[in-house]
Design an enzyme around this catalytic site. Sequence first.
Site, short mmCIF file in Angstrom:
data_model
loop_
_atom_site.label_atom_id
_atom_site.label_comp_id
_atom_site.label_asym_id
_atom_site.label_seq_id
_atom_site.Cartn_x
_atom_site.Cartn_y
_atom_site.Cartn_z
N LYS A 13 33.68 43.87 33.87
CA LYS A 13 33.87 45.32 33.90
C LYS A 13 35.35 45.70 33.82
CE LYS A 13 32.01 45.92 37.98
NZ LYS A 13 31.77 44.52 38.39
N ARG A 88 28.57 51.58 44.13
CA ARG A 88 28.08 50.24 44.46
C ARG A 88 26.89 50.29 45.39
NH1 ARG A 88 33.02 47.34 43.28
NH2 ARG A 88 32.88 45.12 43.70
N ARG A 122 39.94 33.06 37.72
CA ARG A 122 40.61 34.34 37.43
C ARG A 122 42.02 34.37 38.00
NH1 ARG A 122 37.65 39.92 38.75
NH2 ARG A 122 37.69 39.23 40.91
N ARG A 155 43.33 36.27 43.46
CA ARG A 155 42.97 37.27 44.47
C ARG A 155 42.47 36.62 45.75
NH1 ARG A 155 39.28 41.77 41.58
NH2 ARG A 155 38.09 41.32 43.45
N ARG A 166 30.06 38.10 47.81
CA ARG A 166 30.07 39.27 46.91
C ARG A 166 28.83 39.29 46.02
NH1 ARG A 166 35.48 37.69 44.84
NH2 ARG A 166 35.31 39.16 43.12
#
Length: 216
Positions: A13, A88, A122, A155, A166
């Site tokens: 996203k 969410r 990532r 992160r 998550r």
Amino acid sequence: MNLIFLGAPGAGKGTLAARLSKEYGIPQISTGDIFRAAVKQGSELGRKVQGIMEKGELVPDSLTVELVEERLAQADAQNGYILDGFPRTIAQADALASFQKIDMAINFNTSDEVVIRRLSGRRVCRSCGAIYHVENMPPKFEGKCDKCGGELYTRDDDTIESIKNRLRVYKDQTEPLIEYYRGKGLLRDIDSSTSPEESFSQIKSLLLVGFFGLGE
Ligand code: ADP
Ligand code: ZN
């Protein structure tokens, strides 16, 4: 063009919202980015959300909704926007519907396997927020942002424990939004398991059909 990007963490996203924002000149509004900026600044909001984010839990709805309502009232959001990571929960979606008219919710479809691989590789630019992947989308120079030369980092919530949580939170609380928006006739699906280029062209086709009246 008021758009929502729906999908699991790591579905792509953020990467796609940044590209689309550039192409169409509408802002990418990422609640995750807003919260991370607050943590970095050490503001009151940042102190409230830091621990929640590290564990991969959700920030309370009331706080999140208030922040988005304020953001959407700003001048640059009056001709359209991309909501990336909001809503969410059903409660967030209901609140949003009370102050905004949404045109389309694009659902990014991937598998858990792809998502875990993407999140664990990532890297994010500390200065401009650009997103990379050590294997799929490496920067030209290791550890350095192509766009601004900033330092790339992992992160705090891209640890295996937090990633698993998550995904659990996504399935429990966010996935029901797919049926919610389908029921309103606003949901469109894309397959986001391959490349950003491939996802981008699928999204552009959806927008051409939905907003510019061109057949498929
Ligand atoms: P990802 O999609 O990779 O999980 P985000 O940047 O969208 O990452 O979000 C990071 C974290 O910020 C979430 O795990 C959550 O703690 C918080 N957050 C972001 N958006 C919301 C939201 N709409 N409601 C509640 N918490 C949120
Ligand atoms: Zn950068």
